[in-house]
Design a protein around this motif. Structure first.
Motif, PDB file in Angstrom:
ATOM      1  N   ARG A 288       0.821  -1.215   0.000  1.00  0.00           N
ATOM      2  CA  ARG A 288       0.000   0.000   0.000  1.00  0.00           C
ATOM      3  C   ARG A 288       0.857   1.269   0.000  1.00  0.00           C
ATOM      4  O   ARG A 288       0.523   2.269  -0.628  1.00  0.00           O
ATOM      5  CB  ARG A 288      -0.947   0.013   1.206  1.00  0.00           C
ATOM      6  N   TYR A 289       2.005   1.199   0.678  1.00  0.00           N
ATOM      7  CA  TYR A 289       2.890   2.364   0.719  1.00  0.00           C
ATOM      8  C   TYR A 289       3.474   2.641  -0.668  1.00  0.00           C
ATOM      9  O   TYR A 289       3.537   3.792  -1.106  1.00  0.00           O
ATOM     10  CB  TYR A 289       4.007   2.152   1.740  1.00  0.00           C
ATOM     11  N   LYS A 290       3.877   1.567  -1.348  1.00  0.00           N
ATOM     12  CA  LYS A 290       4.411   1.733  -2.716  1.00  0.00           C
ATOM     13  C   LYS A 290       3.359   2.319  -3.646  1.00  0.00           C
ATOM     14  O   LYS A 290       3.678   3.044  -4.591  1.00  0.00           O
ATOM     15  CB  LYS A 290       4.899   0.392  -3.255  1.00  0.00           C
TER      16      LYS A 290
ATOM     17  N   SER B 157       9.580  -6.486  15.075  1.00  0.00           N
ATOM     18  CA  SER B 157       8.797  -7.320  14.158  1.00  0.00           C
ATOM     19  C   SER B 157       8.158  -6.493  13.053  1.00  0.00           C
ATOM     20  O   SER B 157       7.586  -7.037  12.121  1.00  0.00           O
ATOM     21  CB  SER B 157       7.678  -8.048  14.922  1.00  0.00           C
ATOM     22  N   ALA B 158       8.239  -5.153  13.188  1.00  0.00           N
ATOM     23  CA  ALA B 158       7.527  -4.310  12.232  1.00  0.00           C
ATOM     24  C   ALA B 158       8.284  -3.014  11.940  1.00  0.00           C
ATOM     25  O   ALA B 158       7.694  -1.954  11.829  1.00  0.00           O
ATOM     26  CB  ALA B 158       6.135  -3.996  12.779  1.00  0.00           C
ATOM     27  N   VAL B 159       9.606  -3.113  11.825  1.00  0.00           N
ATOM     28  CA  VAL B 159      10.404  -1.899  11.593  1.00  0.00           C
ATOM     29  C   VAL B 159       9.951  -1.203  10.306  1.00  0.00           C
ATOM     30  O   VAL B 159       9.636  -0.009  10.309  1.00  0.00           O
ATOM     31  CB  VAL B 159      11.915  -2.225  11.522  1.00  0.00           C
ATOM     32  N   GLY B 160       9.934  -1.952   9.203  1.00  0.00           N
ATOM     33  CA  GLY B 160       9.543  -1.373   7.913  1.00  0.00           C
ATOM     34  C   GLY B 160       8.149  -0.768   7.945  1.00  0.00           C
ATOM     35  O   GLY B 160       7.963   0.392   7.543  1.00  0.00           O
ATOM     36  N   PRO B 161       7.155  -1.514   8.420  1.00  0.00           N
ATOM     37  CA  PRO B 161       5.796  -0.962   8.473  1.00  0.00           C
ATOM     38  C   PRO B 161       5.686   0.294   9.337  1.00  0.00           C
ATOM     39  O   PRO B 161       4.977   1.229   8.971  1.00  0.00           O
ATOM     40  CB  PRO B 161       4.980  -2.109   9.070  1.00  0.00           C
ATOM     41  N   TYR B 162       6.406   0.333  10.457  1.00  0.00           N
ATOM     42  CA  TYR B 162       6.348   1.528  11.298  1.00  0.00           C
ATOM     43  C   TYR B 162       7.012   2.716  10.609  1.00  0.00           C
ATOM     44  O   TYR B 162       6.566   3.855  10.752  1.00  0.00           O
ATOM     45  CB  TYR B 162       6.977   1.256  12.663  1.00  0.00           C
TER      46      TYR B 162
END
Length: 200
Positions: free
Chosen positions: A18-20, A43-48
């Motif tokens: 969704r970010y892309k 567990s969620a570095v990229g999503p954060y």
């Protein structure tokens, strides 16, 4: 998502996609779900990170800053997070703080060894009798690394050409920048420059 909308791995992938696609509203929806579910930052570095930038891109500046601060508190500070904070402060017109953070980003990208390369290039130009370019290399090194020794080296180029006026400018700046010599060599250089600057 239809089989298991609580899977962290699936949510992470959905946020990335969704970010892309610049669907920041969806990123915020799913990112905030991870936050509500207290998913560990590791567990969620990229999503954060995507969530922080999605807040920024939808003008939710305080939320973006709060998330960046939370990540820093959880030992997840990175150049990407620092850059996001810098952009947030710029949006808030706090340009001084923004520039401080941008300087941190620059420091993370410039390797200290580059200073040696600038000096080596300056030596080459001086040997080629291209003194203006030699000094320019020293100026660039000083501008990036703020090491007063580059001021001395630039002044020395002019000193060696008996250009007292220009050498004096650099020597004076060195003495004003390097108030506490940290080594015997610096003491020796300082004494030399002070003697050089005495009226004759």
């Amino acid at each position: 998502m239809q089989k298991d909308s609580s899977s962290v791995a699936v949510i992470n992938k959905k946020i990335s996609i969704r970010y892309k696609e610049k669907d920041y509203k969806a990123v915020i929806f799913w990112g905030e779900k991870l936050l509500r579910d207290s998913v560990q930052p590791l567990s969620a570095v990229g999503p954060y990170i995507h969530l922080a930038y999605s807040y920024l891109n939808t003008n939710k500046i305080e939320k973006s800053l709060n998330l960046c601060n939370w990540m820093n508190e959880n030992n997840l500070s990175s150049e990407t997070i620092t850059y996001c904070q810098a952009l947030c402060y710029s949006r808030q017109q706090n340009y001084t703080k923004s520039n401080e953070l941008l300087n941190e980003c620059i420091d993370l990208n410039i390797q200290k060894e580059a200073q040696i390369y600038f000096r080596a290039k300056a030596d080459n130009y001086a040997l080629m009798k291209n003194y203006t370019t030699a000094v320019r290399e020293m100026d660039t090194s000083y501008y990036i690394f703020h090491d007063p020794i580059d001021l001395y080296l630039a002044g020395k180029v002019y000193d060696d050409q008996n250009n007292k006026a220009k050498a004096s400018v650099y020597y004076k700046k060195y003495l004003s920048e390097n108030k506490k010599p940290a080594s015997p060599l610096e003491v020796k250089l300082e004494n030399y420059m002070k003697e050089y600057l005495k009226p004759r």
